[in-house]
Design an enzyme around this catalytic site. Sequence first.
Site, mmCIF file in Angstrom:
data_model
loop_
_atom_site.group_PDB
_atom_site.id
_atom_site.type_symbol
_atom_site.label_atom_id
_atom_site.label_comp_id
_atom_site.label_asym_id
_atom_site.label_seq_id
_atom_site.Cartn_x
_atom_site.Cartn_y
_atom_site.Cartn_z
ATOM 1 C CE LYS A 71 -3.867 -2.058 2.420
ATOM 2 N NZ LYS A 71 -4.270 -2.593 3.721
ATOM 3 C CD GLN A 78 -3.648 -4.449 6.643
ATOM 4 O OE1 GLN A 78 -3.752 -3.403 6.013
ATOM 5 N NE2 GLN A 78 -3.902 -5.627 6.117
ATOM 6 C CG ASP A 101 -10.305 -0.072 5.025
ATOM 7 O OD1 ASP A 101 -10.027 -0.631 3.960
ATOM 8 O OD2 ASP A 101 -9.622 -0.170 6.066
HETATM 9 N N1 GUN Z 1 -6.773 -6.579 5.833
HETATM 10 C C1 GUN Z 1 -6.841 -7.238 4.645
HETATM 11 N N2 GUN Z 1 -7.449 -6.474 3.717
HETATM 12 C C2 GUN Z 1 -7.774 -5.315 4.331
HETATM 13 C C3 GUN Z 1 -8.422 -4.121 3.890
HETATM 14 O O1 GUN Z 1 -8.846 -3.981 2.733
HETATM 15 N N3 GUN Z 1 -8.566 -3.144 4.840
HETATM 16 C C4 GUN Z 1 -8.120 -3.281 6.104
HETATM 17 N N4 GUN Z 1 -8.310 -2.255 6.945
HETATM 18 N N5 GUN Z 1 -7.517 -4.377 6.552
HETATM 19 C C5 GUN Z 1 -7.352 -5.386 5.655
#
Ligand code: GUN
Length: 303
Positions: free
Chosen positions: A59, A103, A126
């Site tokens: 990311k 996350q 998100d």
């Molecule tokens: N963990 C795995 N995929 C994601 C996501 O798209 N957002 C978040 N916040 N955690 C994740």
Amino acid sequence: MTAAIIDGPIIDGKAFAEALRARIAIEAAKFEVHAGRKAGLAVVLVGEDPASQVYVRSKGKQTVACGMNSFEHRLPADCAEGALLDIVERLNADPAVDGILVQLPLPDHIDEQQVIAAINPDKDVDGFHVVNSGRLSVGLPGFVPCTPLGCLMLLKDRLGSLSGLDAVVIGRSNIVGKPMAALLLAESCTVTVTHSRTKDLADVVRRADIVVAAVGRAEMVKGDWIKPGACVIDVGINRLPPADGADKGRLVGDVDYASVAQVAGAITPVPGGVGPMTIAVLLRNTLVAAHRNAGIELDEAAL
Ligand code: GUN
């Protein structure tokens, strides 16, 4: 929207995500000129989960490659919930931060819902905050979870209008199944959401023009479940047990690709289908947040 990336029945999510990132980079550069600052995404990682570390690194790299600022905050696995909530509060108040992502999964002693609820909904890139699920369900502008929004972009790119089509979503998670169903309904599909208690699942799926599989069960959806010509979106990422002598098993989706590809009109492969879309859509949501928060216009539908 770009022209369809057509490669026979295969929907090339990797190529689509690359094209989306290129459009984001152009708009991010324009934003910087107008706002006098870069758009910014903050990612908070608690603990050392290896998969989460890979995601967060990826990311960060893609955010910077698109011309936006990436802010990373790391906390030890045994940190107090209050310490995480303090960071979220600081990010909410920081004008350089347009998007906040904590996350998941979080360690067991931390209440995930409490943490998500603490994020300013207008920075919730998100789309997990209940305010954003509410906005999605009533058709107000907000933020939509990245994976289902990526699936919708692939579907519209391949099929054009989805109006009147029968869509079956397999799985009812808050992150994929439920928002996917809301998005398809907003496109005027007739939507059925199925789950582990659904009776005669194969018969239900066989009626669908669009199938979105998001259950986390390796190769569950078989070719004889699929109406000929249907468009099949596979959200699953499952690792099979290693074959003899190998140290890792193959990655497969929730769809039995070999049999379904014979029948479907279009299908996303695993890997290279939905997976690459998720981070690209996260960057899209961050850029949208930056424009909204700064009061700068953006043609969101063209992104
Ligand atoms: N963990 C795995 N995929 C994601 C996501 O798209 N957002 C978040 N916040 N955690 C994740």
